[in-house]
Design an enzyme around this catalytic site. Structure first.
Site, PDB file in Angstrom:
ATOM      1  N   CYS A  41       6.830 -14.923  54.551  1.00 43.30           N
ATOM      2  CA  CYS A  41       6.167 -16.184  54.175  1.00 43.30           C
ATOM      3  C   CYS A  41       7.123 -17.142  53.469  1.00 43.30           C
ATOM      4  O   CYS A  41       7.607 -18.106  54.049  1.00 43.30           O
ATOM      5  CB  CYS A  41       4.952 -15.912  53.280  1.00 43.30           C
ATOM      6  SG  CYS A  41       3.618 -15.001  54.079  1.00 43.30           S
TER       7      CYS A  41
ATOM      8  N   ASP B 156       3.030 -16.655  45.932  1.00 43.94           N
ATOM      9  CA  ASP B 156       2.845 -15.972  47.212  1.00 43.94           C
ATOM     10  C   ASP B 156       1.533 -16.439  47.845  1.00 43.94           C
ATOM     11  O   ASP B 156       0.462 -16.239  47.283  1.00 43.94           O
ATOM     12  CB  ASP B 156       2.808 -14.460  46.976  1.00 43.94           C
ATOM     13  CG  ASP B 156       2.879 -13.673  48.277  1.00 43.94           C
ATOM     14  OD1 ASP B 156       2.709 -14.274  49.354  1.00 43.94           O
ATOM     15  OD2 ASP B 156       3.114 -12.447  48.211  1.00 43.94           O
TER      16      ASP B 156
END
Length: 200
Positions: free
Chosen positions: A58, A168
């Site tokens: 990511c 995150d």
């Protein structure tokens, strides 16, 4: 017109760049004037940067994609890579949500495959930029003492923000990936400014 010649002088390579003076000719014989610059290419070193998050699917591939485009557009020569502190996603491509969000802004994820940080990375790279403090701590716990100065938080380079981490987005919605892009773009712009002034 410019011409470049490579010569060897006492075992050291130099680039001699001769540039025709735009003001024309000079001297009794009308000789053209040239500006000559000697550059010691042995001192020219391409900076190598590794972006690091936990799984390398990511945030760190997003940072690498952003950096690849923006640093190239800035006219700088830098080697870019990304990795994760764990190997859980090794061999996988970027998270589809991260990829789609980045592609909407014109970033390329096509060559990115997740991998884990290895010992050689601390030697090879000049900067290892962690997305958050946990990633930073994991890197510092593995990094040899002589290379610890290379490990930093990516957000250390972001200007006009008090945030120190890139959160995150994995367990959240699509907006989280847009937020990551906003933070990463700001940090990469600050990184480019530091690279230009050699204050990385």
């Amino acid at each position: 017109m410019a011409s470049a010649h490579l010569s060897i002088f006492r075992g050291v390579f130099f680039i001699c760049i001769c540039i025709l003076d735009a003001r024309g000719t000079s001297g009794l014989h009308g000789r053209r004037r040239y500006a000559v610059r000697w550059i010691n290419v042995m001192n020219i070193k391409k900076v190598k940067i590794l972006f690091v998050c936990m799984g390398n699917i990511c945030r760190s591939p997003t940072a690498a994609a952003v950096a690849l485009k923006r640093i190239k557009n800035a006219g700088l020569e830098v080697d870019i890579d990304s990795a994760g502190t764990i190997a859980y996603h090794a061999g996988e491509g970027p998270d589809l949500r991260a990829k789609e969000a980045g592609q909407r802004r014109g970033y390329d994820f096509s060559q990115m495959i997740a991998r884990q940080v290895i010992s050689e990375d601390f030697v090879r790279f000049d900067l290892l930029l962690a997305m958050d403090k946990r990633n930073y701590g994991d890197l510092m716990s593995r990094c040899p003492e002589r290379h610890k100065h290379k490990v930093k938080l990516l957000m250390d380079y972001a200007q006009q923000t008090q945030l120190s981490e890139v959160p995150d987005p994995y367990y959240g919605g699509e907006q989280g990936f847009e937020d990551v892009l906003d933070l990463v773009e700001a940090a990469v712009d600050g990184l480019i400014a530091a690279l230009k002034t050699k204050s990385v």
